[in-house]
Enzyme design. Structure first.
Site, mmCIF file in Angstrom:
data_model
loop_
_atom_site.group_PDB
_atom_site.id
_atom_site.type_symbol
_atom_site.label_atom_id
_atom_site.label_comp_id
_atom_site.label_asym_id
_atom_site.label_seq_id
_atom_site.Cartn_x
_atom_site.Cartn_y
_atom_site.Cartn_z
ATOM 1 N NE ARG A 112 -0.916 8.621 1.100
ATOM 2 C CZ ARG A 112 -0.119 9.627 0.751
ATOM 3 N NH1 ARG A 112 -0.180 10.782 1.395
ATOM 4 N NH2 ARG A 112 0.745 9.473 -0.228
ATOM 5 C CE1 TYR A 133 -5.548 0.036 -7.857
ATOM 6 C CE2 TYR A 133 -4.667 2.170 -7.202
ATOM 7 C CZ TYR A 133 -5.485 1.085 -6.964
ATOM 8 O OH TYR A 133 -6.270 1.072 -5.849
ATOM 9 C CE LYS A 180 -9.363 0.186 -7.672
ATOM 10 N NZ LYS A 180 -10.189 -1.004 -7.538
ATOM 11 C CB ILE A 233 -10.284 -5.256 1.292
ATOM 12 C CG1 ILE A 233 -9.065 -4.332 1.411
ATOM 13 C CG2 ILE A 233 -11.522 -4.560 1.838
ATOM 14 C CD1 ILE A 233 -9.155 -3.066 0.575
ATOM 15 C CB SER A 244 -8.843 4.153 -4.682
ATOM 16 O OG SER A 244 -7.737 4.860 -4.190
ATOM 17 C CG ASN A 304 -3.704 5.149 2.633
ATOM 18 O OD1 ASN A 304 -4.367 6.047 2.116
ATOM 19 N ND2 ASN A 304 -2.469 4.886 2.255
HETATM 20 C C1 UD1 Z 1 -1.020 3.719 -2.642
HETATM 21 C C2 UD1 Z 1 -1.510 4.257 -3.952
HETATM 22 C C3 UD1 Z 1 -3.012 4.249 -3.974
HETATM 23 C C4 UD1 Z 1 -3.527 2.869 -3.731
HETATM 24 C C5 UD1 Z 1 -2.957 2.310 -2.445
HETATM 25 C C6 UD1 Z 1 -3.307 0.840 -2.367
HETATM 26 C C7 UD1 Z 1 0.189 5.863 -4.720
HETATM 27 C C8 UD1 Z 1 0.481 7.297 -4.973
HETATM 28 N N1 UD1 Z 1 -1.002 5.593 -4.187
HETATM 29 O O1 UD1 Z 1 -1.453 4.625 -1.616
HETATM 30 O O2 UD1 Z 1 -3.467 4.702 -5.226
HETATM 31 O O3 UD1 Z 1 -4.932 2.865 -3.675
HETATM 32 O O4 UD1 Z 1 -1.527 2.425 -2.427
HETATM 33 O O5 UD1 Z 1 -2.979 0.328 -1.140
HETATM 34 O O6 UD1 Z 1 0.996 5.011 -4.941
HETATM 35 N N2 UD1 Z 1 5.741 5.248 2.742
HETATM 36 C C9 UD1 Z 1 7.033 5.402 3.192
HETATM 37 N N3 UD1 Z 1 7.905 4.353 3.096
HETATM 38 C C10 UD1 Z 1 7.526 3.150 2.559
HETATM 39 C C11 UD1 Z 1 6.196 2.994 2.103
HETATM 40 C C12 UD1 Z 1 5.343 4.069 2.199
HETATM 41 O O7 UD1 Z 1 7.411 6.470 3.685
HETATM 42 O O8 UD1 Z 1 8.370 2.237 2.470
HETATM 43 C C13 UD1 Z 1 4.808 6.381 2.851
HETATM 44 C C14 UD1 Z 1 4.345 6.882 1.497
HETATM 45 O O9 UD1 Z 1 5.216 7.860 1.000
HETATM 46 C C15 UD1 Z 1 2.965 7.438 1.843
HETATM 47 C C16 UD1 Z 1 2.506 6.579 3.017
HETATM 48 O O10 UD1 Z 1 3.665 5.930 3.521
HETATM 49 O O11 UD1 Z 1 3.089 8.755 2.268
HETATM 50 C C17 UD1 Z 1 1.503 5.523 2.589
HETATM 51 O O12 UD1 Z 1 2.025 4.816 1.488
HETATM 52 P P1 UD1 Z 1 1.303 3.541 0.862
HETATM 53 O O13 UD1 Z 1 0.992 2.566 1.932
HETATM 54 O O14 UD1 Z 1 2.126 3.057 -0.284
HETATM 55 O O15 UD1 Z 1 -0.098 4.086 0.350
HETATM 56 P P2 UD1 Z 1 -0.433 5.296 -0.644
HETATM 57 O O16 UD1 Z 1 0.744 5.744 -1.394
HETATM 58 O O17 UD1 Z 1 -1.171 6.313 0.138
#
Ligand code: UD1
Length: 344
Positions: free
Chosen positions: A235, A153, A157, A14, A126, A183
């Site tokens: 998200r 983490y 915040k 970012i 966040s 996100n």
């Molecule tokens: C995560 C953190 C958040 C942080 C952000 C930083 C958690 C609970 N939250 O957000 O605090 O600020 O990263 O970037 O960890 N997904 C899949 N398969 C994958 C990867 C992700 O299905 O291999 C899904 C996850 O379940 C989620 C969505 O994609 O529903 C987004 O995931 P991700 O990009 O990791 O972000 P957050 O979990 O929302």
């Protein structure tokens, strides 16, 4: 005269995109970064896009003396504080590293601001502070109740938000705008800068693009039995360039004389997309088939969250308006560029 902004973590994902937008908006930028999760070459990308090479300081902001010495060498008007450790899983394994890095660096900067007559700081927070909002609180506004963080983490915040609040309430001669990101995804349209995760990515989009490239074999969608229309998590995915522009608007505002000492803004699109929608939109927009499967839920995941960003839209005069298809294409272009450059 041009104002000078210190961007901590400015070689990160970012931070680099925000540096580009600040330079293009006419600010001087000084980047401070310890390169713990980014590469010096990013500065070359910023220079190619803007024609200007920002000053770079290789520094650990937990070192207060070194930070003071740096601030003495510039006349900084405002700070955007991105520098922080951000891997949720790692923070569970190494909590003290997270508390030290993320909290000490902020406290040092806040203490040094009055000393150097620096008036405003934008803090990267966040939507994680909201936890899982109750259904009646979706989309979530800035006034929604906070919930206990599920990881060190996330806790940093929340704690950092409180540190800023307490400091400003004590009468400190500084102002702050706290931006709560949803996100952030995608890459600069030039594909000269983007996201470069260390090792196997945790976040969805790098996982998607690396799978599409064949670097990873298969994407697992974590859970399809959630209480959402297609069963997968929801998200608010915001384009990193739109997010970067929100920082320029926030910086301009925080340095104005007549604005409040402390303000909070949600920075998202106002729209929720499910993981499955992201995968399907990626396939449609890029024409690349993705090898994916459904797996169990990921521990700690929130079911659904998206932001009400009306406050940022009206007060900052900013809106995230890049279509999701274009955002996903930008992420794919960046992955192709990494291949072309032999990075991965
Ligand atoms: C995560 C953190 C958040 C942080 C952000 C930083 C958690 C609970 N939250 O957000 O605090 O600020 O990263 O970037 O960890 N997904 C899949 N398969 C994958 C990867 C992700 O299905 O291999 C899904 C996850 O379940 C989620 C969505 O994609 O529903 C987004 O995931 P991700 O990009 O990791 O972000 P957050 O979990 O929302």
């Amino acid at each position: 005269m041009k104002q000078t902004i210190l961007v901590t973590g400015g070689t990160g994902f970012i931070g680099s995109h925000t540096t580009v937008e600040l330079i293009q908006a006419g600010y001087n930028v000084v980047i401070a970064d310890n390169l713990s999760n980014s590469k010096r070459e990013v500065i070359g990308g910023i220079k190619k896009i803007t024609g200007i090479e920002p000053a770079f300081e290789f520094i650990d902001l937990c070192n207060k003396e070194a930070t003071r010495e740096m601030l003495q060498r510039y006349r900084i008007d405002g700070i955007i504080h991105f520098a922080a450790s951000k891997a949720v899983g790692e923070s569970v394994e190494k909590p003290l590293m997270y508390y030290r890095n993320n909290i000490t660096s902020l406290v040092n900067l806040l203490e040094l601001m009055p000393e150097h007559n620096i008036k405003g700081v934008i803090f990267s927070s966040s939507c994680t502070v909201y936890g899982q909002p109750r259904p009646e609180n979706l989309p979530v506004t800035e006034d929604a109740p906070h919930q206990k963080a599920t990881s060190p983490y996330g806790n940093t915040k929340e704690i950092n938000e409180q540190i800023i609040q307490d400091y400003i309430h004590s009468g400190a001669p500084i102002k702050s705008i706290v931006l709560r990101y949803f996100n952030p995804i995608g890459a600069h349209p030039s594909a000269l800068i983007g996201e470069l995760p260390n090792g196997k990515p945790n976040n969805l989009i790098p996982y998607v693009t690396q799978t599409a490239m064949g670097i990873l074999e298969q994407l697992t969608i974590f859970g399809n039995d959630y209480d959402t229309p297609d069963g997968t998590c929801i998200r608010d995915y915001i384009y990193v360039v739109d997010l970067a522009k929100a920082h320029v608007a926030a910086m301009t505002r925080v340095l104005k004389k007549d604005t409040a000492a402390l303000e909070y803004f949600n920075i998202g699109t106002g729209r929720g997309n499910s993981t499955r929608e992201i995968v399907e939109t990626f396939e449609k927009a890029t024409g690349v088939k993705l090898n994916y499967t459904y797996g169990p839920r990921r521990a700690g995941d929130i079911e659904k969250i998206w932001g009400d960003c009306t406050k940022a839209n009206t007060i900052l005069g900013w809106k995230a308006d890049t279509p999701l298809e274009d955002v996903l294409v930008s992420a794919w272009k960046w992955q192709l560029k990494l291949r072309e450059d032999g990075v991965m």
